[in-house]
Design an enzyme around this catalytic site. Structure first.
Site, PDB file in Angstrom:
ATOM      1  N   TYR A 160      24.172 -22.156   6.891  1.00 39.99           N
ATOM      2  CA  TYR A 160      25.232 -21.833   5.937  1.00 39.99           C
ATOM      3  C   TYR A 160      26.415 -22.784   6.113  1.00 39.99           C
ATOM      4  O   TYR A 160      26.948 -23.316   5.131  1.00 39.99           O
ATOM      5  CB  TYR A 160      25.672 -20.383   6.133  1.00 39.99           C
ATOM      6  CG  TYR A 160      26.755 -19.916   5.206  1.00 39.99           C
ATOM      7  CD1 TYR A 160      26.492 -19.683   3.860  1.00 39.99           C
ATOM      8  CD2 TYR A 160      28.053 -19.692   5.673  1.00 39.99           C
ATOM      9  CE1 TYR A 160      27.484 -19.233   3.002  1.00 39.99           C
ATOM     10  CE2 TYR A 160      29.046 -19.250   4.828  1.00 39.99           C
ATOM     11  CZ  TYR A 160      28.758 -19.014   3.492  1.00 39.99           C
ATOM     12  OH  TYR A 160      29.755 -18.582   2.640  1.00 39.99           O
ATOM     13  N   SER A 180      32.163  -7.732   0.656  1.00 39.34           N
ATOM     14  CA  SER A 180      31.266  -8.028  -0.455  1.00 39.34           C
ATOM     15  C   SER A 180      29.845  -7.751  -0.006  1.00 39.34           C
ATOM     16  O   SER A 180      29.594  -7.385   1.144  1.00 39.34           O
ATOM     17  CB  SER A 180      31.405  -9.491  -0.903  1.00 39.34           C
ATOM     18  OG  SER A 180      30.831 -10.361   0.052  1.00 39.34           O
TER      19      SER A 180
END
Length: 391
Positions: free
Chosen positions: A204, A240
């Protein structure tokens, strides 16, 4: 001579006061100071984005979903994309409920960023519906929670394909349109992980560093088009669903326990600061609570200290992950774990402090700075002490 000395003292005092004010602002900040200045004194999204055509990818959940709602309230015309069309329809329905937009003002467009052959047709669909694209928000992507030594290489291929290549592919087609119009905004939701490095997110981080490098370079290629803005948004931990959909050590496995997310920045705050960045053409915005915001500044201005600090924070991050709690839980100033913060009333007299399980450890005379809920700095014991980790 006396007047000259007095003037110098006044100027020095004024400079010191200004520095102190900036320091206090920074300690209370949830974004970099340039961004917060723009929020206070700059252009307002309500004025700058009303009536603009904004295409948001990754709009079915998380930051993208919240951006869509806030844009709808502002009166922007929306193209919303993600892989799950049913979720996009849900988002559209809510947008119509909370705003004055009509059915035709919101285009639902299913999009898979990894299917690069579909990006030109998707761009043409938005242009056919609205006639233009004022703002592209590259928000689609997935995070990662796995150690490199345990992770299959095809996971890294998938991360780069989605987060990096998918993003720049879509950007290419939209940018061609903006160059023809000689104006537009390309907004990319990167991450603070695109500035620093952290364990459990090697792939990532690599994809976000790639995006940072790409868009910083692209900006220099567009100097003949001053009304085309390249804007990079670097959020820290945000509430989120990104954690629920992360890559793990193999493509077939999902994260078993995402942990409590309530300690992270509220999604609506992150979305609001993102829109402020867009309205004010902030080239790079750091949106995060401390300590990640502080680490961003360290990484920028004192990288040796940043490496040292991240090595220690990284150990705790891995321990959290292996324990089944959120990897970033230990660092939030909102968590009850702030009991680690031991306030010293008299630095001269206090030689030792009581920590967990009634154990006493020597006080560190060169402690690390941490931050309370109110953003004030206190001297405290290092949270990386073995005993403190058990709190």
């Amino acid at each position: 001579m006396a007047w000259g000395c007095a003037l110098c003292l006044v100027l020095a005092g004024g400079a010191l006061l200004a520095l102190l004010v900036q320091l206090l602002r920074w300690l209370r900040a949830d974004g970099d100071l340039t961004l917060l200045w723009a929020e206070r004194w700059g252009k307002k999204p309500e004025h700058e984005l009303r009536g603009k055509v904004v295409w948001v990818t990754g709009a079915s959940s998380g930051i993208g979903e919240e951006l869509t709602y806030q844009l709808a309230k502002l009166g922007a015309l929306l193209a919303i994309s993600a892989r799950r069309e049913e979720e996009l329809q849900r988002v559209k329905k809510k947008c119509l409920q909370i705003s004055s937009l009509t059915e035709n003002d919101i285009l639902v467009l299913r999009l898979d960023l990894t299917d690069r052959s579909s990006h030109e047709a998707a761009t043409n669909s938005v242009l056919k519906h609205f006639g233009k694209i004022d703002v592209l928000v590259n928000n689609g992507g997935r995070s990662q929670r796995s150690l490199f030594v345990d992770t299959n290489l095809d996971v890294y291929n998938a991360i780069i394909e989605l987060n990096y290549l998918g993003t720049i592919s879509l950007t290419k087609y939209v940018l061609n349109h903006m160059i023809q119009r000689k104006k537009g905004k390309i907004v990319t939701v990167s991450s603070v992980m695109g500035i620093m490095g952290a364990p459990l997110a090697t792939g990532y981080c690599a994809s976000k560093h790639a995006l940072q490098g790409f868009f910083n370079s692209l900006r220099t290629e567009l100097t003949d088009y001053p009304e085309i803005s390249i804007i990079q948004i670097c959020p820290g931990p945000v509430q989120s669903q990104i954690i629920q959909n992360v890559f793990t050590e193999n493509l077939a496995k999902s994260l078993e326990n995402s942990g409590d997310q309530s300690h992270k920045m509220p999604t609506d705050r992150c979305a609001r600061l993102t829109l402020v960045s867009v309205a004010n053409d902030v080239k790079e915005a750091w949106i995060s609570d401390h300590p990640y915001l502080a680490v961003c500044y360290l990484w920028q201005y004192a990288p040796t200290w940043a490496w040292w600090l991240m090595n220690r924070m990284g150990k705790r991050r891995i321990q959290n992950f292996k324990s089944g709690i959120d990897a970033d839980a230990s660092y939030s100033r909102k968590k009850k774990s702030m009991k680690l913060m031991i306030h010293l009333i008299d630095m001269k007299q206090m030689k030792k402090v009581q920590l967990a399980q009634n154990k006493v450890v020597p006080f560190l005379w060169k402690p690390l700075p941490h931050f309370t809920d109110f953003g004030r700095r206190h001297w405290c014991c290092s949270p990386f002490l073995r005993d403190a980790q058990q709190l």
